[in-house]
Motif scaffolding. Structure first.
Motif, PDB file in Angstrom:
ATOM      1  N   ALA A 169       0.839  -1.198   0.000  1.00  0.00           N
ATOM      2  CA  ALA A 169       0.000   0.000   0.000  1.00  0.00           C
ATOM      3  C   ALA A 169       0.876   1.251   0.000  1.00  0.00           C
ATOM      4  O   ALA A 169       0.618   2.213  -0.742  1.00  0.00           O
ATOM      5  CB  ALA A 169      -0.925  -0.006   1.208  1.00  0.00           C
ATOM      6  N   PHE A 170       1.910   1.237   0.826  1.00  0.00           N
ATOM      7  CA  PHE A 170       2.804   2.399   0.882  1.00  0.00           C
ATOM      8  C   PHE A 170       3.523   2.607  -0.445  1.00  0.00           C
ATOM      9  O   PHE A 170       3.604   3.732  -0.957  1.00  0.00           O
ATOM     10  CB  PHE A 170       3.828   2.222   2.005  1.00  0.00           C
ATOM     11  N   PHE A 171       4.056   1.532  -1.019  1.00  0.00           N
ATOM     12  CA  PHE A 171       4.805   1.664  -2.266  1.00  0.00           C
ATOM     13  C   PHE A 171       3.903   2.055  -3.439  1.00  0.00           C
ATOM     14  O   PHE A 171       4.358   2.734  -4.368  1.00  0.00           O
ATOM     15  CB  PHE A 171       5.550   0.372  -2.582  1.00  0.00           C
ATOM     16  N   LEU A 172       2.648   1.637  -3.406  1.00  0.00           N
ATOM     17  CA  LEU A 172       1.730   2.065  -4.463  1.00  0.00           C
ATOM     18  C   LEU A 172       1.532   3.575  -4.389  1.00  0.00           C
ATOM     19  O   LEU A 172       1.617   4.278  -5.411  1.00  0.00           O
ATOM     20  CB  LEU A 172       0.389   1.349  -4.332  1.00  0.00           C
ATOM     21  N   PHE A 173       1.301   4.071  -3.189  1.00  0.00           N
ATOM     22  CA  PHE A 173       1.168   5.513  -3.009  1.00  0.00           C
ATOM     23  C   PHE A 173       2.472   6.220  -3.361  1.00  0.00           C
ATOM     24  O   PHE A 173       2.474   7.227  -4.077  1.00  0.00           O
ATOM     25  CB  PHE A 173       0.782   5.825  -1.556  1.00  0.00           C
ATOM     26  N   GLY A 174       3.589   5.660  -2.870  1.00  0.00           N
ATOM     27  CA  GLY A 174       4.884   6.282  -3.141  1.00  0.00           C
ATOM     28  C   GLY A 174       5.243   6.297  -4.615  1.00  0.00           C
ATOM     29  O   GLY A 174       5.755   7.289  -5.134  1.00  0.00           O
ATOM     30  N   SER A 175       4.951   5.190  -5.310  1.00  0.00           N
ATOM     31  CA  SER A 175       5.242   5.124  -6.742  1.00  0.00           C
ATOM     32  C   SER A 175       4.385   6.105  -7.526  1.00  0.00           C
ATOM     33  O   SER A 175       4.859   6.746  -8.479  1.00  0.00           O
ATOM     34  CB  SER A 175       5.009   3.697  -7.270  1.00  0.00           C
ATOM     35  N   ALA A 176       3.113   6.216  -7.131  1.00  0.00           N
ATOM     36  CA  ALA A 176       2.212   7.147  -7.818  1.00  0.00           C
ATOM     37  C   ALA A 176       2.656   8.595  -7.616  1.00  0.00           C
ATOM     38  O   ALA A 176       2.682   9.383  -8.574  1.00  0.00           O
ATOM     39  CB  ALA A 176       0.783   6.954  -7.322  1.00  0.00           C
TER      40      ALA A 176
END
Length: 244
Positions: A169-176
């Motif tokens: 979840a964090f990396f999805l937000f961070g990547s976006a």
């Protein structure tokens, strides 16, 4: 469209590097940046950070779907706030870096990521540390696509299922947010989108393999080799930039 700056061999190697990183992240919860980014930079600087960031977005969506039952959003919301701040700072820095300066910053941040991974730090999973780790992860992830080590430090003593779900979840937000930062900084063009379309098969293969090895290979089993590769590649990026 102009000819691609990569040969068929380079594209094959890029897919292998991304597949290896996706496999690692699928098993351990993070790692596509730490393993793949320095290798991709040595294959061709055109592959980072934009192309790898888009591949990471695909991987985190797949992982979030796989691990959705273990997700606890409340635990990562503070880290997401930090990531947004770190990404904004990185976007400003990127607009002021020359190509040689980018390579030097890339190499230094890779070595910093390795240093954090081997430092033996064990910060508590709390609000303050989540914001700090998220901020550093966002900054490093935007410039290098390696945002895993800072946030992984505060999750290292948590159950594996929770790590995979929350970090996804964090990396999805961070990547976006990193993608938006790169777009605003002028680091995303048609070339990066084309390279993404040619390398995303590596993500799909690596993720598929991780599902077969998820409960057979300990997440930390390959850690020493991965950190060694990252350290050597980061050093190579610095040398390459200084020689340029």
């Amino acid at each position: 469209m102009d000819a691609l700056p990569l040969s068929l061999l380079q594209l094959l190697l890029a897919n292998l590097a991304i597949a290896a990183g996706a496999l690692l992240q699928g098993v351990a919860g993070y790692g596509i940046g730490t393993l793949s980014a320095p290798l991709l930079f040595l294959i061709s600087p055109a592959l980072v950070p934009g192309t790898l960031t888009m591949n990471a977005m695909v991987l985190t969506v797949l992982m979030l779907v796989r691990n959705r039952t273990s997700l606890g959003f409340a635990a990562v919301r503070h880290a997401m706030l930090g990531a947004a701040i770190g990404t904004l700072a990185a976007a400003v820095v990127l607009t002021r870096l020359s190509p040689a300066g980018f390579g030097l910053a890339f190499g230094v941040l890779i070595l910093l990521a390795v240093g954090l991974s081997v430092a033996g730090l064990k910060p508590a999973l709390n609000q303050r540390n989540s914001i700090l780790a998220g901020g550093l992860s966002g900054f490093m992830g935007t410039i290098t696509a390696v945002g895993g080590p800072p946030i992984a430090l505060i999750y290292q003593r948590q159950p594996a299922e929770l790590v995979r779900a929350n970090l996804s979840a964090f990396f999805l937000f961070g990547s976006a947010t990193a993608f938006l930062g790169l777009l605003m900084s002028g680091f995303i063009h048609q070339l990066e989108v084309t390279l993404f379309s040619l390398t995303v098969p590596g993500v799909l293969v690596g993720f598929w393999l991780s599902g077969r090895l998820l409960h057979r290979v300990p997440g930390g089993a390959l850690r020493p080799l991965i950190l060694t590769i990252a350290a050597l590649s980061g050093t190579g990026a610095i040398v390459r930039s200084l020689l340029a």
